[in-house]
Design a protein around this motif. Sequence first.
Motif: not given
Length: 287
Positions: A109-112, A135-138
Amino acid sequence: MAILLTGGTGKTSMHIARSLQESNIPFLLASRKVEAAAPLGMPATNFDWLDSSTYENPFKHEHLHGERISVVYLVAPEVQDPAPSMNAFIDVAVKKHGVKRFVLLSSTLVTKGGHYTGQVWQHMEDIGVDHTVLLATWFMENFSIHLHQITIKKESKIYSACENGKIPFVSTADIAAVAFHALTDVKPRNTNYRILGPELLTYDEIATRFSTVLGREVVHIKRSEQERVEQFMSTHMPEQFAKFITSIEVSSANGAEDRMNDVVEKVTGRPPKQFDAWVEENKTAWQ
């Protein structure tokens, strides 16, 4: 070359440490409690993201056999805005100690330049240092710790505000395997990897998988956003953090994690672990 692993007692860092140890690559574990918790034979040092007086500790450590730390694995502290302290440490590592490469554990969910570790990602780009962002999911391991582990074991229930949202749950071992390559490959990656598991699963389907492996019915109890916040707060979680975690569940209910890719297999050469296999391997946690 030596590699510094922050979040030294965490699941991904420990997986990475074992791989580095097997490959005879020098490393150092670092966290607030790592000196007491580090496995025998693994070098460790006290490090606290929120205490800048500890930032020099890793670089003064005496058990790296002359190797200098040139690569750092970044795991954020559990605070609402980790970027100021993480960026301050990155600056110390680069400007005072010549660190060349960073690998940042983040979330899908993180963006630069965005919230949470997005500002850390942006900072690494701004200063021009080699970096990879994971960018790891759950995590599958979310079910074997904290609230999920307790309710599955004691109530045979899984609570969430995820509704029927699909999520490609991934094992921390697979995240660590991708991280290992980003940390050790000769050529720096300078990219980001969206790290996803091998199948999209709703929480109802997760409950069915648990039922099959554990031999008893496990059910998914759907909670409203407010009910979920209150449930988290009943475990003494701060309200702000409870709302943050719940917002992630709600975003998944709205399809934020509904996607697939083959990143794990492309980077590591093997497919990611299936959820059923992971539950089978760890079933004593819920018995």
